[in-house]
Scaffold this active site. Structure first.
Site, PDB file in Angstrom:
ATOM      1  N   SER A  25     -65.069 -26.425  58.583  1.00 63.58           N
ATOM      2  CA  SER A  25     -65.213 -27.273  57.395  1.00 63.58           C
ATOM      3  C   SER A  25     -66.572 -27.037  56.767  1.00 63.58           C
ATOM      4  O   SER A  25     -67.553 -26.737  57.459  1.00 63.58           O
ATOM      5  CB  SER A  25     -65.096 -28.743  57.789  1.00 63.58           C
ATOM      6  OG  SER A  25     -65.564 -29.555  56.738  1.00 63.58           O
ATOM      7  N   TYR A  37     -66.087 -36.497  61.876  1.00 60.62           N
ATOM      8  CA  TYR A  37     -65.471 -35.228  61.466  1.00 60.62           C
ATOM      9  C   TYR A  37     -66.491 -34.094  61.533  1.00 60.62           C
ATOM     10  O   TYR A  37     -66.225 -33.026  62.112  1.00 60.62           O
ATOM     11  CB  TYR A  37     -64.936 -35.399  60.042  1.00 60.62           C
ATOM     12  CG  TYR A  37     -64.261 -34.185  59.463  1.00 60.62           C
ATOM     13  CD1 TYR A  37     -63.100 -33.675  60.038  1.00 60.62           C
ATOM     14  CD2 TYR A  37     -64.765 -33.561  58.310  1.00 60.62           C
ATOM     15  CE1 TYR A  37     -62.464 -32.560  59.489  1.00 60.62           C
ATOM     16  CE2 TYR A  37     -64.139 -32.460  57.763  1.00 60.62           C
ATOM     17  CZ  TYR A  37     -62.991 -31.956  58.345  1.00 60.62           C
ATOM     18  OH  TYR A  37     -62.361 -30.859  57.806  1.00 60.62           O
TER      19      TYR A  37
END
Ligand code: ZN
Length: 658
Positions: A535, A548
């Site tokens: 990410s 996350y």
């Protein structure tokens, strides 16, 4: 005229019927024809034979599968003494009514020299059992009566065509011919009669065999086929990787368990047509531990056999078996893709049936070694190989993709499949996964897609996933660690369960897939690749994405360590860092969108637009953009790249790798 048209339709219909029975015709085997009057390009009435095209499959054949051959051009050949295969092919090319039609069957002259209007030919199992034993004449007569001429073995080609025609003339009442170690021809004035005569003969042979069959003792699988498959796949990967198909049917296991299995595996094929697919002999392993030395010994023996008979200097593709039978485990067949491995498997399963059927007839007899060589390296058969399309970038590779039911994972699987890979799809959402697998299977071939529903955070689920790849295709070459979740919330408000869930799916899930993937790749010993879908939050973390970002950072760091450990084994590991991929996303849940919209003071529907504007290129990032990057890092084009980060974010200054 109308009758001729009806006969052509009948030919297509009955050819398909013949092709639909595996015990009669297997994958491209058999051929059929009619002779009729047609009007040619200049308006003349000419006698034409419609005969199956070379490499065509009777099961699905249409009218275009039957090139037209002018009989007035073909028949004068009968007065010749001999003709090489190459001369025959060149001559036939000039007899075509349509110069663009496909090459007619390699058995065209045999059909052409017979006077009959309709002809059907198959390599039916039951007929081969009658011919491939020490006393074929006796058994053929006993099973089929006197109505068939028996033709001794001769390699298909010009001389065999003349032989069969002469035999037919000597026996004007014969309904057909049984060709030893080859198959059955039936002829008649109509397609329907020729078909009926064919089926009647095969059924009579089946009844005869049923009365003499010695029952094999049923046998069960006793070992761990999944554990053995990658080792075998590695041993068979020279010069190129193969896809393996496993057959654990009771017949195959019973054959493998029989005390004389090794001896029966050394006899040879049932009909020359099979050799191109199965090669001359299978490799038999009494135990899986024998694999490496047994396959080496098989290769040495094969090489010696080729050296002895290869007088014309044919190119040898590889020295490895296509069929490996392991006592207690089953039969593996190898091919460039599941389809080819399946063809080899189907043919050998039928060969086993024929071997079993000849037990009651005095044992199995094959072709002579010389004829076996001429069958396997027959240029007219090798021609069929040149009809295959060129191999794609990921051909012969197996990819496991987690989080594959939608979005990025689905798009990567789609892209890899389009490049020739086989895919094992994994997702927690079983219903959506099934729909995705069906969609991708429809697009790329159902035999190249396996779906396994499960949870990447559970060790046993991940083992099951990789076992499906081991059993389904023989192993794994690419792992795409993509499954992810993105719970949002500032650290002081974050639930422990959200934190743990983020770590479990993004980091632990990648770890479990990496561990299993690494094990399979090392067992195979043929390198491999990992693609981690990370990410943008790793290089450029965002507020309220603590769980996350930390989990994706752990996943990325794992990838870098895996790159260190994989490199000595030719295993490369690279990380993609996408950003703001909304299309079909499971990560961007409605809650997350609402959360981001609140944080930015905008409407939830405006979130994708806001992210797009934030990027340097001002462009939306789609799953297919991430898939393209995944293909690059998975392919040989990036063979010198490992341990790398590749942003796929339309340009974000703060996320530049540094
Ligand atoms: Zn044939």
């Amino acid at each position: 005229m109308a009758r001729d048209r009806d006969e052509f339709e009948a030919l297509v219909r009955h050819s398909r019927l013949l092709g639909s029975d595996e015990n009669l015709v297997l994958h491209g085997g058999g051929n059929t024809s009619i002779k009729r009057t047609e009007t040619d390009h200049a308006g003349r009435r000419v006698r034409v034979m419609r005969v199956k095209g070379s490499g065509g499959d009777l099961r699905s054949i249409g009218p275009e599968g039957f090139p037209g051959v002018r009989l007035d051009d073909l028949l004068p050949l009968r007065s010749r003494k001999d003709m090489t295969d190459a001369e025959m092919v060149a001559y036939l090319a000039r007899c075509l009514t349509d110069p663009d039609a496909r090459r007619p069957s390699i058995e065209t002259l045999l059909h052409g020299f017979l006077p009959d209007a309709a002809i059907m030919h198959s390599h039916a199992d039951a007929i081969l059992a009658l011919t491939n034993n020490p006393s074929p004449e006796r058994h053929i007569r006993a099973a089929l009566g006197e109505g068939f001429v028996i033709v001794p073995y001769r390699r298909p080609g010009f001389l065999l065509s003349k032989m069969v025609a002469a035999a037919r003339e000597a026996h004007p009442d014969a309904k057909g011919a049984v060709l030893l170690n080859h198959g059955l021809f039936t002829w008649a004035t109509t397609v329907e009669e020729a078909y009926r005569a064919h089926i009647r003969a095969v059924r009579a042979a089946e009844r005869y065999l049923a009365g003499r069959r010695r029952k094999a003792r049923p046998s069960k699988s006793t070992g761990d086929a999944a554990a053995f498959a990658p080792l075998l796949r590695g041993l068979l990967a020279t010069p190129k990787r193969v896809i393996l198909r496993l057959d654990r049917s009771p017949e195959v296991l019973a054959f493998a368990a029989s005390p004389d299995a090794a001896a029966r595996c050394r006899i040879g094929p049932a009909t020359p047509d099979h050799l191109l697919h199965t090669k001359r002999l299978p490799c038999f392993l009494p135990t899986p531990e024998d694999a490496a030395p047994a396959i080496r010994a098989w290769s040495r023996s094969y090489e010696g056999w080729v050296k002895r008979w290869n007088r014309e200097g044919h190119a040898v593709e590889d020295l490895l078996p296509r069929v490996v039978i392991v006592r207690g485990l089953g039969m593996w067949t190898a091919g460039r893709d599941p389809k080819q491995a399946g063809v080899v498997g189907d043919i050998y399963r039928h060969t086993i049936g024929i071997l079993d059927a000849t037990r009651g007839l005095g044992g199995f007899r094959s072709l002579s070694p010389r004829e076996q060589f001429r069958g396997e390296y027959w240029e007219l058969e090798l021609y069929k190989r040149t009809l295959l399309p060129k191999e794609k970038e990921l051909a012969r590779q197996v990819a496991v993709v987690t989080g594959a039911a939608r979005g990025i994972g689905k798009s990567i699987a789609d892209r890899f499949l389009a490049e020739g890979a086989c895919a094992v799809l994994h997702d927690r959402d079983a219903a959506r996964l099934e729909a995705t697998a069906a969609e991708l299977g429809k697009r790329h071939g159902a035999d190249r897609v396996i779906a396994v529903a499960g949870d990447v955070t559970r060790e046993s689920d991940v083992t099951r996933l990789f076992d499906a790849a081991r059993l389904g295709f023989g192993g794994v070459d690419l792992v795409v660690a993509n499954a992810g979740v993105a719970p949002a919330g500032a650290v002081d408000r974050l639930e422990l369960s959200d934190w743990e869930r983020a770590l479990a799916v993004n980091a632990t899930g990648s770890f479990l897939a990496s561990r299993e993937g690494m094990r399979v790749m090392r067992e195979q010993g043929t390198g491999g690749g990992f693609v981690f879908v990370g990410s943008k939050n790793v290089p450029a973390p965002g507020k309220e994405f603590g769980a996350y970002s930390a989990a994706k950072a752990a996943q990325t760091q794992l990838a870098r360590v895996l790159a260190l450990e994989g490199a000595p084994h030719g295993i490369r590991v690279n990380v993609l860092h996408p950003d703001a991929v909304f299309e079909d996303s499971g990560l961007w849940s409605p809650e997350l969108r609402a959360e981001r919209a609140r944080a930015q003071g905008i409407d939830p529907s405006a979130v994708p637009e806001a992210y797009r504007k934030r990027s340097l290129l001002g462009r939306e990032v789609r799953p297919s953009d991430v898939a393209e990057a995944a293909l690059f890092v998975a392919s040989e084009r990036s063979s010198r790249i490992t341990g790398a980060w590749l942003p796929v974010d339309a340009g974000l200054k703060e996320a530049f790798p540094r």
